[in-house]
Write an enzyme that holds these catalytic residues in place. Structure first.
Site, PDB file in Angstrom:
ATOM      1  N   LYS A  22       7.045  36.444  69.063  1.00  0.00           N
ATOM      2  CA  LYS A  22       8.004  36.794  68.009  1.00  0.00           C
ATOM      3  C   LYS A  22       7.296  37.451  66.833  1.00  0.00           C
ATOM      4  O   LYS A  22       7.726  38.497  66.335  1.00  0.00           O
ATOM      5  CB  LYS A  22       8.718  35.525  67.525  1.00  0.00           C
ATOM      6  CG  LYS A  22       9.514  35.704  66.240  1.00  0.00           C
ATOM      7  CD  LYS A  22      10.203  34.420  65.834  1.00  0.00           C
ATOM      8  CE  LYS A  22       9.388  33.492  64.972  1.00  0.00           C
ATOM      9  NZ  LYS A  22       9.236  33.910  63.566  1.00  0.00           N
ATOM     10  N   ASN A  23       6.192  36.831  66.402  1.00  0.00           N
ATOM     11  CA  ASN A  23       5.531  37.323  65.185  1.00  0.00           C
ATOM     12  C   ASN A  23       4.777  38.627  65.401  1.00  0.00           C
ATOM     13  O   ASN A  23       4.312  39.242  64.444  1.00  0.00           O
ATOM     14  CB  ASN A  23       4.590  36.256  64.618  1.00  0.00           C
ATOM     15  CG  ASN A  23       5.363  35.140  63.926  1.00  0.00           C
ATOM     16  OD1 ASN A  23       6.587  35.212  63.794  1.00  0.00           O
ATOM     17  ND2 ASN A  23       4.658  34.121  63.484  1.00  0.00           N
ATOM     18  N   ARG A  93      12.617  36.087  56.602  1.00  0.00           N
ATOM     19  CA  ARG A  93      11.650  36.625  55.647  1.00  0.00           C
ATOM     20  C   ARG A  93      10.925  37.867  56.152  1.00  0.00           C
ATOM     21  O   ARG A  93      10.565  38.744  55.386  1.00  0.00           O
ATOM     22  CB  ARG A  93      10.600  35.562  55.356  1.00  0.00           C
ATOM     23  CG  ARG A  93      10.977  34.591  54.299  1.00  0.00           C
ATOM     24  CD  ARG A  93       9.766  33.754  53.997  1.00  0.00           C
ATOM     25  NE  ARG A  93       8.619  34.615  53.743  1.00  0.00           N
ATOM     26  CZ  ARG A  93       8.317  35.127  52.550  1.00  0.00           C
ATOM     27  NH1 ARG A  93       9.034  34.814  51.516  1.00  0.00           N
ATOM     28  NH2 ARG A  93       7.285  35.929  52.410  1.00  0.00           N
ATOM     29  N   CYS A 117      11.702  29.513  50.845  1.00  0.00           N
ATOM     30  CA  CYS A 117      12.264  28.957  52.076  1.00  0.00           C
ATOM     31  C   CYS A 117      11.740  27.554  52.198  1.00  0.00           C
ATOM     32  O   CYS A 117      10.990  27.085  51.345  1.00  0.00           O
ATOM     33  CB  CYS A 117      11.931  29.815  53.281  1.00  0.00           C
ATOM     34  SG  CYS A 117      10.243  29.641  53.819  1.00  0.00           S
ATOM     35  N   ARG A 122       6.676  31.153  48.972  1.00  0.00           N
ATOM     36  CA  ARG A 122       6.405  32.367  49.762  1.00  0.00           C
ATOM     37  C   ARG A 122       6.708  33.667  49.022  1.00  0.00           C
ATOM     38  O   ARG A 122       7.609  34.423  49.384  1.00  0.00           O
ATOM     39  CB  ARG A 122       7.168  32.301  51.082  1.00  0.00           C
ATOM     40  CG  ARG A 122       6.754  31.105  51.901  1.00  0.00           C
ATOM     41  CD  ARG A 122       7.358  31.092  53.260  1.00  0.00           C
ATOM     42  NE  ARG A 122       6.714  31.973  54.206  1.00  0.00           N
ATOM     43  CZ  ARG A 122       7.059  32.072  55.469  1.00  0.00           C
ATOM     44  NH1 ARG A 122       8.048  31.356  55.928  1.00  0.00           N
ATOM     45  NH2 ARG A 122       6.425  32.884  56.282  1.00  0.00           N
ATOM     46  N   PRO A 123       5.955  33.964  47.990  1.00  0.00           N
ATOM     47  CA  PRO A 123       6.169  35.205  47.246  1.00  0.00           C
ATOM     48  C   PRO A 123       5.740  36.433  48.050  1.00  0.00           C
ATOM     49  O   PRO A 123       5.105  36.297  49.104  1.00  0.00           O
ATOM     50  CB  PRO A 123       5.266  35.034  46.027  1.00  0.00           C
ATOM     51  CG  PRO A 123       4.197  34.092  46.468  1.00  0.00           C
ATOM     52  CD  PRO A 123       4.828  33.176  47.482  1.00  0.00           C
ATOM     53  N   VAL A 124       6.097  37.626  47.533  1.00  0.00           N
ATOM     54  CA  VAL A 124       5.663  38.869  48.206  1.00  0.00           C
ATOM     55  C   VAL A 124       4.833  39.728  47.253  1.00  0.00           C
ATOM     56  O   VAL A 124       4.717  40.929  47.423  1.00  0.00           O
ATOM     57  CB  VAL A 124       6.858  39.679  48.771  1.00  0.00           C
ATOM     58  CG1 VAL A 124       7.440  38.995  49.995  1.00  0.00           C
ATOM     59  CG2 VAL A 124       7.923  39.903  47.712  1.00  0.00           C
ATOM     60  N   LEU A 126       1.717  40.117  46.923  1.00  0.00           N
ATOM     61  CA  LEU A 126       0.576  40.828  47.512  1.00  0.00           C
ATOM     62  C   LEU A 126       1.034  42.122  48.189  1.00  0.00           C
ATOM     63  O   LEU A 126       0.333  43.136  48.153  1.00  0.00           O
ATOM     64  CB  LEU A 126      -0.146  39.936  48.532  1.00  0.00           C
ATOM     65  CG  LEU A 126      -0.661  38.592  47.991  1.00  0.00           C
ATOM     66  CD1 LEU A 126      -1.173  37.712  49.122  1.00  0.00           C
ATOM     67  CD2 LEU A 126      -1.773  38.838  46.968  1.00  0.00           C
ATOM     68  N   ASP A 307       1.295  27.409  62.010  1.00  0.00           N
ATOM     69  CA  ASP A 307       2.489  27.342  62.864  1.00  0.00           C
ATOM     70  C   ASP A 307       2.350  26.335  64.007  1.00  0.00           C
ATOM     71  O   ASP A 307       3.289  26.146  64.779  1.00  0.00           O
ATOM     72  CB  ASP A 307       2.816  28.728  63.441  1.00  0.00           C
ATOM     73  CG  ASP A 307       3.421  29.656  62.393  1.00  0.00           C
ATOM     74  OD1 ASP A 307       3.755  29.178  61.288  1.00  0.00           O
ATOM     75  OD2 ASP A 307       3.559  30.865  62.676  1.00  0.00           O
ATOM     76  N   ILE A 329      -2.166  26.462  54.046  1.00  0.00           N
ATOM     77  CA  ILE A 329      -1.504  27.765  53.938  1.00  0.00           C
ATOM     78  C   ILE A 329      -0.196  27.686  53.127  1.00  0.00           C
ATOM     79  O   ILE A 329       0.036  28.488  52.239  1.00  0.00           O
ATOM     80  CB  ILE A 329      -1.195  28.361  55.342  1.00  0.00           C
ATOM     81  CG1 ILE A 329      -2.439  28.336  56.233  1.00  0.00           C
ATOM     82  CG2 ILE A 329      -0.616  29.775  55.212  1.00  0.00           C
ATOM     83  CD1 ILE A 329      -3.553  29.280  55.841  1.00  0.00           C
ATOM     84  N   ARG A 399      15.713  30.641  66.729  1.00  0.00           N
ATOM     85  CA  ARG A 399      15.033  31.749  66.033  1.00  0.00           C
ATOM     86  C   ARG A 399      13.699  32.069  66.706  1.00  0.00           C
ATOM     87  O   ARG A 399      13.235  33.198  66.617  1.00  0.00           O
ATOM     88  CB  ARG A 399      14.758  31.363  64.566  1.00  0.00           C
ATOM     89  CG  ARG A 399      15.968  31.383  63.679  1.00  0.00           C
ATOM     90  CD  ARG A 399      15.535  31.242  62.244  1.00  0.00           C
ATOM     91  NE  ARG A 399      14.422  32.150  61.969  1.00  0.00           N
ATOM     92  CZ  ARG A 399      13.526  31.990  61.012  1.00  0.00           C
ATOM     93  NH1 ARG A 399      13.596  30.957  60.227  1.00  0.00           N
ATOM     94  NH2 ARG A 399      12.567  32.862  60.841  1.00  0.00           N
TER      95      ARG A 399
END
Ligand code: UD1
Length: 420
Positions: A22-23, A93, A117, A122-124, A126, A307, A329, A399
């Site tokens: 998936k990732n 996300r 979440c 979980r900022p963006v 970067l 994960d 993490i 998901r």
């Protein structure tokens, strides 16, 4: 809402075919926005998140055709819109991965901020910082990232302050169509990034440093269509490996890739399970011997993956001894702890570490979780527990795990989906 009902106690034996990752598939799908030609992806898993990404790409004029058997044709001949709406982004996300490709190809993009979440804020920042260093002008307003690059994106040397999979992917994609050379320092090294590099290279990009933390990308004026096979899912592999170990079973994980799962399986070996790397996959089994307690710390690749943290905790909950599990993490990734506690696990959280004292047996209970990997850890615990476990909020599992009940059921698990 559907739930999953498990009657635990059966040792799982048999073979599970590992699906595409998936990732890996999600960024690959986003990368298809970089060309007006068709990109054909195969080994795409059948998952809710893939549908969500296809729905998002359609917002930009992409025709995403599911040809069946995991093969998708993705074509964005003309970009007809550059807005990624909140309604889609809040569901997943990874939607933020369209920012780099859209900006590179159309010189503008408006993408909803994903927000927090269950596992943390979980900022963006970067992603945004890196794109700014490539010449983008970015403003945050009304919950949206408004990005433009009137003169096009320009190559830059970007030292990413914290290892981030998503930021590395977004910047890689942006750099592939930027003018000049981009160097990404402190890039994430996850295998899914290697897969993205392989696709971008097949589309005509020039990228060196694959597998290292320094990537050099020479931007192309135009990228073209290609065909690409998504790599095997290392987290699905690790999850079913734990299923074999926790039930005292024997499962052949067909199609699992040796190198990319090594770190995920190391604690399993230390816990006493046998992990055999075979030509066509990986065989995991545990005989009558007990599970040994193993300390585990999550780290960016090649360390132990965050994960897999919830799944290894379910295993450690039944160990002979104790285990310290440290999450480095995400700041809030222990929501499975109270749920495992409802099944009889003895776990205490101290900040970023969880002290797991093994118990002789877990007992089935109704449980629910607020994220994908936490949910599957409850399924694993349920497989080993005495009695019946009902895992609610199954949509999290849908998901990220393709045909979960079918795959486990074929190995002897007593598991069924209850329509709600
Ligand atoms: C990806 C994976 C997710 C996995 C995670 C870590 C996908 C679709 N998802 O998520 O399953 O758990 O990698 O292996 O591939 N961070 C910032 N600012 C940013 C970006 C990240 O502070 O702009 C922080 C995050 O809050 C987190 C850490 O960096 O603490 C790592 O996050 P990141 O690697 O970016 O995770 P994702 O790409 O979101």
């Amino acid at each position: 809402m559907d739930s999953i009902l498990i009657r635990g106690g059966n040792p799982l034996r048999g073979r599970i075919d590992i699906s595409g990752a998936k990732n890996a598939a999600l960024p690959l799908m986003a990368a298809t926005l970089l060309t007006d030609e068709t990109v054909t992806l195969s080994n795409v898993p059948r998952l809710m998140d893939i549908q969500t990404m296809a729905q998002l790409l359609a917002e930009f004029g992409c025709s995403a055709e599911d040809r069946g058997d995991g093969v998708w044709d993705l074509t964005t001949a003309d970009v007809t819109g550059t807005l990624a709406p909140y309604d889609v982004v809040r569901k997943m996300r990874a939607s933020v991965l369209v920012l780099g490709p859209l900006l590179a190809r159309c010189r503008e993009a408006t993408v909803s901020l994903p927000g927090g979440c269950a596992i943390g804020t979980r900022p963006v920042n970067l992603h945004i910082q890196g794109l700014k260093e490539m010449g983008a002008e970015i403003e945050i307003e009304g919950g949206y990232i408004h990005a433009t690059a009137p003169g096009g994106l320009k190559g830059a040397t970007i030292a990413i302050p914290t290892v981030s999979v998503g930021a590395t992917e977004n910047l890689l994609m942006a750099a592939a169509l930027a003018s000049g050379d981009t160097v990404l320092e402190n890039a994430a090294r996850e295998p899914e990034i290697g897969d993205l590099i392989d696709l971008l290279t097949a589309m005509g990009a020039t990228i060196s440093g694959r597998g290292t933390d320094t990537l050099k990308i020479t931007g192309a004026a135009k990228l073209h269509g290609t065909a690409h096979r998504v790599i095997a899912d290392r987290i699905e592999t690790g999850t079913y490996a734990v299923a074999a170990a926790i039930t005292g079973g024997d499962i052949m994980l067909a199609g699992a890739n040796h190198e990319i799962v090594e770190a995920a399986l190391a604690p399993l070996r230390q816990s006493g399970a046998s992990v055999d790397l075979l030509d066509d996959g990986i065989r995991v089994r545990r005989d009558g011997a007990g599970i040994l307690g193993v300390d585990v710390m999550t780290e960016p690749y090649p360390g132990f993956p965050t994960d897999m943290q919830a799944q290894i905790m379910a295993l450690m909950a039944m160990s002979h001894g104790a285990a310290m599990i440290t999450e480095t993490i995400f700041e809030n990734r222990f929501m499975h702890v109270p749920e495992l506690g409802r099944m009889g696990a003895d776990i205490t959280v101290h900040g970023a570490s969880a002290l797991v004292r093994g118990v002789r047996r877990l007992k089935g209970a109704p449980v629910m979780a607020t994220d994908l990997r936490a949910s599957v850890s409850l399924v694993l615990a349920g497989l080993a527990a005495e009695g019946e476990t009902q895992v609610n909020r199954v949509y999290h599992l849908d998901r990220g795990y393709e045909r979960l009940e079918e795959k486990l059921g074929a190995c002897g698990a007593d598991i069924e989906r209850v329509k709600g």
